[in-house]
Scaffold this motif. Structure first.
Motif, short mmCIF file in Angstrom:
data_model
loop_
_atom_site.label_atom_id
_atom_site.label_comp_id
_atom_site.label_asym_id
_atom_site.label_seq_id
_atom_site.Cartn_x
_atom_site.Cartn_y
_atom_site.Cartn_z
N ASP A 149 -20.66 -31.93 46.77
CA ASP A 149 -19.94 -30.67 46.61
C ASP A 149 -18.43 -30.83 46.83
OD1 ASP A 149 -20.06 -31.16 49.30
OD2 ASP A 149 -20.68 -29.14 49.89
N LYS A 150 -17.96 -32.08 46.90
CA LYS A 150 -16.53 -32.34 47.08
C LYS A 150 -15.89 -32.67 45.74
CE LYS A 150 -17.06 -33.90 51.76
NZ LYS A 150 -16.88 -34.93 52.73
N PHE A 151 -14.75 -32.04 45.50
CA PHE A 151 -14.04 -32.22 44.23
C PHE A 151 -12.60 -32.61 44.53
CE2 PHE A 151 -11.49 -30.61 40.68
CZ PHE A 151 -12.13 -31.22 39.62
N THR A 152 -12.15 -33.68 43.91
CA THR A 152 -10.77 -34.14 44.07
C THR A 152 -10.12 -34.15 42.70
OG1 THR A 152 -11.46 -35.58 45.89
CG2 THR A 152 -9.32 -36.04 44.90
N ASP A 153 -8.99 -33.47 42.61
CA ASP A 153 -8.26 -33.42 41.34
C ASP A 153 -6.99 -34.25 41.47
OD1 ASP A 153 -7.02 -32.89 38.94
OD2 ASP A 153 -7.29 -30.72 39.04
N GLY A 154 -7.02 -35.44 40.93
CA GLY A 154 -5.87 -36.33 40.93
C GLY A 154 -5.26 -36.45 39.54
N SER A 155 -5.50 -35.45 38.71
CA SER A 155 -4.99 -35.50 37.34
C SER A 155 -3.58 -34.94 37.26
CB SER A 155 -5.90 -34.69 36.41
OG SER A 155 -5.80 -33.31 36.69
N VAL A 156 -2.85 -35.33 36.24
CA VAL A 156 -1.52 -34.81 36.01
C VAL A 156 -1.60 -33.31 35.74
CG1 VAL A 156 0.49 -34.89 34.48
CG2 VAL A 156 -0.60 -37.02 35.20
N ARG A 157 -2.58 -32.90 34.95
CA ARG A 157 -2.76 -31.47 34.67
C ARG A 157 -2.96 -30.69 35.97
NH1 ARG A 157 -7.95 -29.83 31.40
NH2 ARG A 157 -8.85 -30.19 33.44
N GLY A 158 -3.78 -31.23 36.88
CA GLY A 158 -4.02 -30.57 38.17
C GLY A 158 -2.77 -30.50 39.02
N LYS A 159 -2.00 -31.57 39.03
CA LYS A 159 -0.74 -31.60 39.80
C LYS A 159 0.26 -30.58 39.23
CE LYS A 159 -1.79 -35.33 42.28
NZ LYS A 159 -2.45 -35.14 43.52
N LEU A 160 0.32 -30.48 37.89
CA LEU A 160 1.22 -29.51 37.26
C LEU A 160 0.80 -28.08 37.59
CD1 LEU A 160 1.83 -31.20 33.79
CD2 LEU A 160 3.47 -30.95 35.68
N LYS A 161 -0.48 -27.81 37.59
CA LYS A 161 -0.98 -26.46 37.95
C LYS A 161 -0.62 -26.14 39.40
CE LYS A 161 -4.89 -25.84 34.84
NZ LYS A 161 -6.35 -25.71 34.74
N GLN A 162 -0.80 -27.14 40.26
CA GLN A 162 -0.48 -26.95 41.67
C GLN A 162 1.02 -26.68 41.85
OE1 GLN A 162 -1.29 -30.42 44.07
NE2 GLN A 162 -1.53 -29.20 45.93
N LEU A 163 1.86 -27.41 41.16
CA LEU A 163 3.31 -27.22 41.23
C LEU A 163 3.68 -25.83 40.72
CD1 LEU A 163 6.09 -28.44 41.84
CD2 LEU A 163 6.10 -29.35 39.50
N LYS A 164 3.09 -25.41 39.62
CA LYS A 164 3.35 -24.08 39.05
C LYS A 164 2.98 -22.99 40.05
CE LYS A 164 2.03 -21.00 35.30
NZ LYS A 164 1.12 -20.80 34.15
N THR A 165 1.85 -23.15 40.72
CA THR A 165 1.42 -22.18 41.72
C THR A 165 2.40 -22.10 42.86
OG1 THR A 165 -0.89 -22.62 41.15
CG2 THR A 165 -0.48 -21.54 43.26
N GLN A 166 2.90 -23.25 43.29
CA GLN A 166 3.85 -23.28 44.40
C GLN A 166 5.18 -22.65 44.00
OE1 GLN A 166 4.00 -27.43 45.43
NE2 GLN A 166 2.16 -27.32 46.69
N LEU A 167 5.61 -22.88 42.77
CA LEU A 167 6.88 -22.34 42.32
C LEU A 167 6.84 -20.83 42.07
CD1 LEU A 167 8.02 -25.16 39.87
CD2 LEU A 167 8.95 -24.64 42.14
N THR A 168 5.68 -20.32 41.67
CA THR A 168 5.57 -18.90 41.37
C THR A 168 5.15 -18.07 42.59
OG1 THR A 168 3.30 -19.17 40.59
CG2 THR A 168 5.08 -19.24 38.93
N ALA A 169 4.82 -18.74 43.67
CA ALA A 169 4.36 -18.01 44.87
C ALA A 169 5.49 -17.51 45.71
CB ALA A 169 3.46 -18.90 45.72
#
Length: 182
Positions: free
Chosen positions: A162-182
């Motif tokens: 049940d553990k999921f690790t997202d080390g993809s560029v797409r995942g990192k970009l989504k995370q960055l977008k979330t941080q910038l828009t928060a």
């Protein structure tokens, strides 16, 4: 779905315990896998629901189909198991029984399934390194299941249990977008 799982669990446990005792774990898993495929077939499903066909005949049809698909003929124990399921109108549970049996086998052999989706196919060196690191972190033998998804751009996602690790560029970009828009 939970009801099928509940009904299938004791059959899977009994089959696994017997197979383990007889050193036939892989043979039983093979049988359950093939039998699950047969039971899912539409024509066999209609045979299962036909009240004019006896439980013994249903079991015999399944065992005959298994014998034609498998190089090994069904053993007497497999035959008895199948007939017991048929007599209790439980042949349709075969896919659930197979799923539970596979889990029991993985637990016994200390195996875990790791689902890796990468932007590009893994090289043999990457595969080996990933498998070794996951084995250390899980304390188990890791069976890799690989998929390629170019939309990841780069990197990979890994799911173990049940553990999921997202080390993809797409995942990192989504995370960055979330941080910038928060």
């Amino acid at each position: 779905m939970a009801e099928l799982s509940t009904l299938a669990r004791p059959y899977a446990k009994a089959a696994f315990d017997y197979a383990k005792e007889q050193n036939a774990i892989n043979e039983w898993e093979s049988f359950l896998s093939i039998a699950s495929s047969i039971v899912r077939d539409e024509s066999f499903a209609s045979l299962l629901s036909n009240p004019a066909i006896s439980a013994g005949q249903k079991a015999d049809v399944l065992l005959d189909a298994f014998g034609k698909l498998s190089a090994e003929q069904a053993t007497q124990a497999l035959g008895n198991f199948t007939k017991q399921l048929s007599e209790h109108d439980r042949l349709a549970l075969m896919p659930e029984i197979h799923a539970h049996y596979s889990k029991l086998k993985s637990q016994e052999l200390k195996q875990v399934d790791a689902y890796v989706t990468s932007a590009y196919p893994l090289t043999e060196a990457q595969r080996k390194t990933l498998q070794e690191k996951l084995a250390i972190s899980t304390g188990s033998i890791v069976i890799l299941h690989e998929a390629v998804d170019a939309s990841l751009v780069g990197g990979a996602t890994i799911k173990v249990g049940d553990k999921f690790t997202d080390g993809s560029v797409r995942g990192k970009l989504k995370q960055l977008k979330t941080q910038l828009t928060a």
